[in-house]
Design an enzyme around this catalytic site. Structure first.
Site, mmCIF file in Angstrom:
data_model
loop_
_atom_site.group_PDB
_atom_site.id
_atom_site.type_symbol
_atom_site.label_atom_id
_atom_site.label_comp_id
_atom_site.label_asym_id
_atom_site.label_seq_id
_atom_site.Cartn_x
_atom_site.Cartn_y
_atom_site.Cartn_z
ATOM 1 C CB VAL A 101 -6.547 -2.805 8.765
ATOM 2 C CG1 VAL A 101 -5.551 -3.583 7.421
ATOM 3 C CG2 VAL A 101 -8.400 -2.024 8.198
ATOM 4 C CB SER A 102 -2.619 -4.974 9.599
ATOM 5 O OG SER A 102 -1.442 -5.718 9.359
ATOM 6 C CD1 TRP A 103 2.054 -2.272 14.757
ATOM 7 C CD2 TRP A 103 0.646 -0.276 14.631
ATOM 8 N NE1 TRP A 103 1.871 -1.449 15.601
ATOM 9 C CE2 TRP A 103 1.032 -0.076 15.186
ATOM 10 C CE3 TRP A 103 -0.416 0.342 13.886
ATOM 11 C CZ2 TRP A 103 1.654 0.478 15.850
ATOM 12 C CZ3 TRP A 103 -0.438 1.325 14.253
ATOM 13 C CH2 TRP A 103 0.953 1.740 15.761
#
Length: 293
Positions: A101-103
Site C-alpha cells: 500500500v502506498s510507499w
C-alpha cells in the site's frame, strides 16, 4: 470478523532488527506478505489482516517504524526487498502472495521483480511507479512529508479527509493504532523512494497483478494506477470509492475484490517454476526455504 491475534517476533536481517507479526490463518489460502505505507506500524493493518482468516498474513515494521530500531545507514528499495526476503527465510515461507500500500506498494513492486520466483500474486494499492508519478495535491503532499500525522492523532483526525481524500469512517480506530516513527526512520523511508522508479521493469513483472485505486486519492491520483495497469502485463485495475486510505475507510468494499483475486485458480505456465529462489539480477543463496512453520 475474526479476533485472531498476531504472533510478534524480532528478526535480525543483516544489521537490522525488524519487528515482525504473523496472523496465522485457519484455511488453505497462500500466505500473504504485506508491505505497509510510509511511517505506518504493523498495528494499522490489524483489521485487514484479521479479516483474511483463511491465510497467514506476514507484516513487519520498517527500520525506525513501530517497534523496529532505526537503521544505522540509509537503504535503497532493493535492500528493503532483501530484508523482506530474509524475514520469509527465517519464518520458513517459500512462495507467497504479496500486497503493498502506498510507499509499501513501491516496495512490493521491487520485491516482485527482485524475488519473482517467490511471488505468486501481486496486489498494488494506492501506489505508483515512483519518481515519475503524477503527484497529488500539494497541500496533502506537504503534510504527508512530515511524520506529525503519526505523532499527533488529533492532527491526523483534523486533516484526515484533506490528507487522504476519505470520509472519516474508521479514522478513530486508525488513530488509536498509531505508533509514531522515529524522525530518522521516517526520513530514511522518504530517502529510499528518492530517484527510484519501477518503470524499466514493470513489463517484466509476470505475476497476476491486481491494481487498486481510490477515486478521490489526494496523494496518489488515479492516473498512476492506470499507468501501472497498462505497463504490467495482464494487470487488472479496480477503482473504488474513497481516497488514499480506502483500505481503512472502504474495507468491506475492498475485501471481496482481494479475496476473489487471491483465490483464483492459477493459470498453467509454459515452463515449470524452478525451485531456485534467488534474486533477479542479484546473486542469491540458492538454498531451499524451510516449510512454513
Amino acid at each position: 470478523m475474526s479476533e485472531r491475534k498476531p504472533r510478534y517476533r524480532d528478526i535480525r536481517v543483516g544489521s537490522n532488527v525488524l519487528r515482525t507479526a504473523v496472523w496465522e490463518g485457519k484455511g488453505p489460502g497462500r500466505p500473504l506478505l504485506f508491505f505497509n505505507g510510509i511511517g505506518a506500524n504493523i498495528e494499522l493493518i490489524a483489521p485487514f489482516a484479521e479479516a483474511l482468516h483463511d491465510r497467514d498474513v506476514i507484516a513487519f515494521d520498517a527500520p525506525g517504524v513501530g517497534g523496529s530500531p532505526s537503521a544505522s545507514f540509509p537503504y535503497r528499495p532493493w535492500q528493503f526487498a532483501r530484508m523482506a526476503a530474509g524475514i520469509l527465510d527465517r519464518l520458513g515461507y517459500d512462495e507467497v502472495d504479496v500486497m503493498g500500500v502506498s510507499w509499501g506498494g513501491a516496495m512490493a513492486q521491487q520485491f516482485a521483480f527482485q524475488f519473482g520466483k517467490r511471488v505468486n500474486r501481486l496486489i498494488l494499492a494506492a501506489t505508483s511507479a515512483g519518481m515519475f508519478m503524477v503527484p497529488g495535491k500539494p497541500r496533502a503532499l506537504m503534510k504527508l512529508a512530515h511524520p506529525r500525522r503519526y505523532m499527533d492523532p488529533a492532527y491526523m483526525l483534523r486533516h484526515f479527509e484533506m490528507l487522504y481524500g476519505d470520509e472519516g469512517d474508521g479514522a478513530d480506530g486508525h488513530a488509536k493504532r498509531l505508533r509514531a516513527p522515529s524522525t530518522r526512520g521516517y526520513f530514511y523511508q522518504l530517502l529510499a523512494g528518492m530517484g527510484w522508479t519501477s518503470l524499466p521493469f514493470l513489463p517484466f513483472i509476470s505475476q497476476p497483478t491486481l491494481v487498486l485505486a481510490g477515486e478521490n486519492d489526494q496523494i496518489v491520483p488515479l492516473v498512476n494506477a492506470k499507468l501501472l495497469a497498462q505497463l504490467i502485463p495482464d494487470a487488472r485495475l479496480e477503482t473504488v470509492s474513497g481516497g488514499h486510505l480506502f483500505l481503512v475507510s472502504q474495507m468491506n468494499e475492498i475485501l471481496p475484490l482481494i479475496t476473489s483475486f487471491l483465490d483464483e485458480e492459477p493459470q498453467r505456465r509454459p515452463f515449470a517454476a524452478s525451485p531456485f529462489r534467488g534474486e533477479r539480477r542479484f546473486r542469491g543463496t540458492g538454498r531451499q526455504a524451510r516449510p512454513a512453520a
